[in-house]
Design a protein around this motif. Structure first.
Motif, PDB file in Angstrom:
ATOM      1  N   ASP A 161       0.819  -1.125   0.131  1.00 52.64           N
ATOM      2  CA  ASP A 161       0.083   0.068   0.131  1.00 52.64           C
ATOM      3  C   ASP A 161       0.819   1.153  -0.055  1.00 52.64           C
ATOM      4  N   GLY A 162       2.200   0.989   0.290  1.00 53.45           N
ATOM      5  CA  GLY A 162       3.169   2.296   0.301  1.00 53.45           C
ATOM      6  C   GLY A 162       2.955   3.023   1.661  1.00 53.45           C
ATOM      7  N   THR A 163       2.613   2.317   2.522  1.00 53.13           N
ATOM      8  CA  THR A 163       2.579   3.066   3.786  1.00 53.13           C
ATOM      9  C   THR A 163       3.544   2.808   4.781  1.00 53.13           C
ATOM     10  N   LEU A 164       4.628   1.986   4.233  1.00 48.16           N
ATOM     11  CA  LEU A 164       5.718   1.611   5.177  1.00 48.16           C
ATOM     12  C   LEU A 164       7.169   2.623   4.541  1.00 48.16           C
ATOM     13  N   GLY A 165       6.848   3.276   3.463  1.00 45.89           N
ATOM     14  CA  GLY A 165       8.046   4.230   3.238  1.00 45.89           C
ATOM     15  C   GLY A 165       8.882   3.235   2.606  1.00 45.89           C
ATOM     16  N   ASP A 166      10.100   3.645   2.288  1.00 46.58           N
ATOM     17  CA  ASP A 166      11.269   3.065   1.613  1.00 46.58           C
ATOM     18  C   ASP A 166      11.439   1.943   2.558  1.00 46.58           C
ATOM     19  N   LEU A 167      11.583   0.626   1.704  1.00 40.91           N
ATOM     20  CA  LEU A 167      11.767  -0.529   2.625  1.00 40.91           C
ATOM     21  C   LEU A 167      12.230  -1.665   1.665  1.00 40.91           C
ATOM     22  N   ALA A 168      13.532  -1.994   1.629  1.00 40.11           N
ATOM     23  CA  ALA A 168      14.103  -2.882   0.747  1.00 40.11           C
ATOM     24  C   ALA A 168      13.627  -4.375   0.920  1.00 40.11           C
ATOM     25  N   GLU A 169      13.792  -4.767   2.231  1.00 34.98           N
ATOM     26  CA  GLU A 169      13.500  -6.201   2.560  1.00 34.98           C
ATOM     27  C   GLU A 169      12.835  -6.317   3.914  1.00 34.98           C
ATOM     28  N   ILE A 170      11.808  -7.412   3.957  1.00 31.07           N
ATOM     29  CA  ILE A 170      11.028  -7.978   4.999  1.00 31.07           C
ATOM     30  C   ILE A 170      11.393  -9.517   5.122  1.00 31.07           C
ATOM     31  N   VAL A 171      12.193  -9.661   6.283  1.00 30.88           N
ATOM     32  CA  VAL A 171      12.801 -11.070   6.088  1.00 30.88           C
ATOM     33  C   VAL A 171      12.073 -11.752   7.638  1.00 30.88           C
ATOM     34  N   PRO A 172      11.199 -12.489   7.413  1.00 30.60           N
ATOM     35  CA  PRO A 172      10.828 -13.277   8.782  1.00 30.60           C
ATOM     36  C   PRO A 172      11.731 -14.453   9.020  1.00 30.60           C
ATOM     37  N   ALA A 173      11.683 -14.777  10.479  1.00 27.60           N
ATOM     38  CA  ALA A 173      12.674 -15.918  10.875  1.00 27.60           C
ATOM     39  C   ALA A 173      11.491 -16.695  12.069  1.00 27.60           C
ATOM     40  N   ALA A 174      12.277 -17.435  13.052  1.00 26.92           N
ATOM     41  CA  ALA A 174      11.539 -18.129  13.806  1.00 26.92           C
ATOM     42  C   ALA A 174      10.792 -17.408  14.787  1.00 26.92           C
ATOM     43  N   ARG A 175      11.357 -16.272  15.366  1.00 33.33           N
ATOM     44  CA  ARG A 175      10.760 -15.305  16.387  1.00 33.33           C
ATOM     45  C   ARG A 175      10.920 -13.917  15.912  1.00 33.33           C
ATOM     46  N   THR A 176      11.297 -13.718  14.912  1.00 26.50           N
ATOM     47  CA  THR A 176      11.698 -12.151  14.605  1.00 26.50           C
ATOM     48  C   THR A 176      11.356 -11.860  13.055  1.00 26.50           C
ATOM     49  N   VAL A 177      11.186 -10.711  12.739  1.00 27.43           N
ATOM     50  CA  VAL A 177      11.066 -10.338  11.473  1.00 27.43           C
ATOM     51  C   VAL A 177      12.116  -9.120  11.304  1.00 27.43           C
ATOM     52  N   LEU A 178      12.944  -9.171  10.204  1.00 28.70           N
ATOM     53  CA  LEU A 178      13.970  -8.158  10.008  1.00 28.70           C
ATOM     54  C   LEU A 178      13.499  -7.268   8.806  1.00 28.70           C
ATOM     55  N   LEU A 179      13.620  -5.925   9.282  1.00 28.97           N
ATOM     56  CA  LEU A 179      12.997  -4.955   8.177  1.00 28.97           C
ATOM     57  C   LEU A 179      14.319  -4.103   7.901  1.00 28.97           C
ATOM     58  N   ASP A 180      14.979  -4.475   6.506  1.00 30.86           N
ATOM     59  CA  ASP A 180      16.348  -3.716   6.004  1.00 30.86           C
ATOM     60  C   ASP A 180      15.947  -2.801   5.160  1.00 30.86           C
ATOM     61  N   GLY A 181      16.810  -1.849   4.904  1.00 28.48           N
ATOM     62  CA  GLY A 181      16.784  -0.939   3.944  1.00 28.48           C
ATOM     63  C   GLY A 181      15.656   0.312   4.548  1.00 28.48           C
ATOM     64  N   VAL A 182      15.815   0.494   5.689  1.00 24.37           N
ATOM     65  CA  VAL A 182      14.584   1.547   6.234  1.00 24.37           C
ATOM     66  C   VAL A 182      15.129   2.942   6.128  1.00 24.37           C
ATOM     67  N   ALA A 183      14.469   3.706   5.524  1.00 20.26           N
ATOM     68  CA  ALA A 183      15.047   5.126   5.281  1.00 20.26           C
ATOM     69  C   ALA A 183      15.033   6.154   6.628  1.00 20.26           C
ATOM     70  N   ASP A 184      14.275   5.780   7.618  1.00 24.29           N
ATOM     71  CA  ASP A 184      14.066   6.704   8.671  1.00 24.29           C
ATOM     72  C   ASP A 184      13.548   5.406   9.838  1.00 24.29           C
ATOM     73  N   PRO A 185      14.818   4.893  10.312  1.00 23.01           N
ATOM     74  CA  PRO A 185      14.360   3.636  11.249  1.00 23.01           C
ATOM     75  C   PRO A 185      13.793   4.350  12.591  1.00 23.01           C
ATOM     76  N   ALA A 186      14.025   5.537  13.163  1.00 23.93           N
ATOM     77  CA  ALA A 186      13.481   6.115  14.281  1.00 23.93           C
ATOM     78  C   ALA A 186      12.009   6.213  14.093  1.00 23.93           C
ATOM     79  N   ALA A 187      11.692   6.846  13.122  1.00 21.62           N
ATOM     80  CA  ALA A 187      10.190   7.390  12.734  1.00 21.62           C
ATOM     81  C   ALA A 187       9.418   5.849  12.575  1.00 21.62           C
ATOM     82  N   LEU A 188      10.060   5.086  11.512  1.00 18.09           N
ATOM     83  CA  LEU A 188       9.193   3.489  11.508  1.00 18.09           C
ATOM     84  C   LEU A 188       9.045   3.069  13.012  1.00 18.09           C
ATOM     85  N   ALA A 189      10.293   2.789  13.938  1.00 13.91           N
ATOM     86  CA  ALA A 189       9.995   2.347  15.100  1.00 13.91           C
ATOM     87  C   ALA A 189       8.944   3.032  15.933  1.00 13.91           C
ATOM     88  N   GLY A 190       8.908   4.167  15.638  1.00  6.26           N
ATOM     89  CA  GLY A 190       7.926   4.922  16.605  1.00  6.26           C
ATOM     90  C   GLY A 190       6.501   4.745  16.122  1.00  6.26           C
TER      91      GLY A 190
END
Length: 215
Positions: A40-69
Motif C-alpha cells: 500500500d506504500g504506507t511503510l515508506g522506503d523498505l528494501a527487505e522484509i525477512v521473517p525468521a522463527a521469532r523475528t522479522v527483519l526490516l532492512d533498507g529503512v530510510a528513517d528507522p527512528a520514525a518507523l520504530a515509533g
C-alpha cells in the motif's frame, strides 16, 4: 522499545529494525501485515522484509527512528498468515530414518508416510542454506528430535523432519535432520527466477510416489 501485542522493536545498524515476537503464529501475522502495508506504500522506503522463527527483519529503512515509533503502536495477533501458492513435491518415502521416525510416532512406516504426506505445510521462514525452507504444520505430537550425530553428507532433495518442522535439503550438505524420503524437484536453481522455489508463505504438500516414478 516494546510495542503492543508483545512486539519488541530493536535498531539494527544504520538502516534496519528487528521486530521480536513471542511465537511463530505472531511472526506469520506480522509478516502478512508488513507485506500488505508495503504494497500500500504506507511503510515508506523498505528494501527487505525477512521473517525468521521469532523475528522479522526490516532492512533498507530510510528513517528507522520514525518507523520504530510507528510500529510501537501495533497490536499483533496470532492470525492472518500469508496465503502463498501451493507447491506439490513428488516424494519417494524411502529415507534411512523413516522406520525410526515411525517408531517414535508409534505407527508403521506406511502410516508414517500417510501422516507426513497428509499435511499441508507452510514455509514459515528460510535459512541454513539457499532455498532451505522451514515448513510448519506438523502437529506437536509428531515433533521428533534431531539425530544425535549429524550426517557428514545429506543428498540434495532429501525430505526431512526435526523438531516441529519439515524441510527439503536444496543441495548436498551436512545435516542432522531425520530423513524420510527424497524428491527430484529442484528447490534452488540459479538459472531460474526466482532461484528459490519456496518463499515465506508458500504452501507445500508432499505427494508419495514409487521409486520408478521419481525423475
Amino acid at each position: 522499545m516494546t510495542a503492543g501485542g508483545g512486539v519488541t522493536v530493536r535498531r539494527v545498524g544504520e538502516a534496519a529494525l528487528l521486530l521480536e515476537v513471542a511465537d511463530q503464529e505472531r511472526v506469520a501475522a506480522l509478516y502478512a501485515r508488513l507485506l500488505a502495508e508495503r504494497a500500500d506504500g504506507t511503510l515508506g522506503d523498505l528494501a527487505e522484509i525477512v521473517p525468521a522463527a521469532r523475528t522479522v527483519l526490516l532492512d533498507g529503512v530510510a528513517d528507522p527512528a520514525a518507523l520504530a515509533g510507528r510500529l510501537s503502536g501495533w497490536i499483533v495477533t496470532g492470525s492472518g498468515p500469508v496465503e502463498g501458492p501451493l507447491v506439490e513435491l513428488p516424494t519417494v518415502y524411502d529415507g534411512p530414518d523413516l522406520a525410526e521416525v515411525a517408531e517414535l510416532w508409534g505407527v508403521g512406516t506406511e502410516e508414517a508416510v500417510r501422516r507426513h504426506s497428509g499435511i499441508e505445510y507452510r514455509v514459515a521462514f528460510c535459512g541454513f542454506a539457499p532455498g532451505f525452507g522451514y515448513l510448519t504444520g506438523l502437529p506437536a505430537e509428531l515433533a521428533v528430535p534431531r539425530r544425535a550425530t549429524p550426517r557428514a553428507a545429506v543428498p540434495a532433495g532429501s525430505v526431512a523432519v526435526a523438531g516441529g518442522y519439515s524441510a527439503v535439503y536444496p543441495g548436498p550438505s551436512p545435516g542432522g535432520w531425520q530423513l524420510l524420503g527424497r524428491t527430484a524437484v529442484r528447490l534452488w536453481d540459479t538459472g531460474r527466477e526466482p532461484a528459490a522455489l519456496l518463499a515465506p508463505g508458500t504452501r507445500v504438500r508432499f505427494v508419495p510416489v514409487k521409486g520408478h516414478e521419481h525423475a
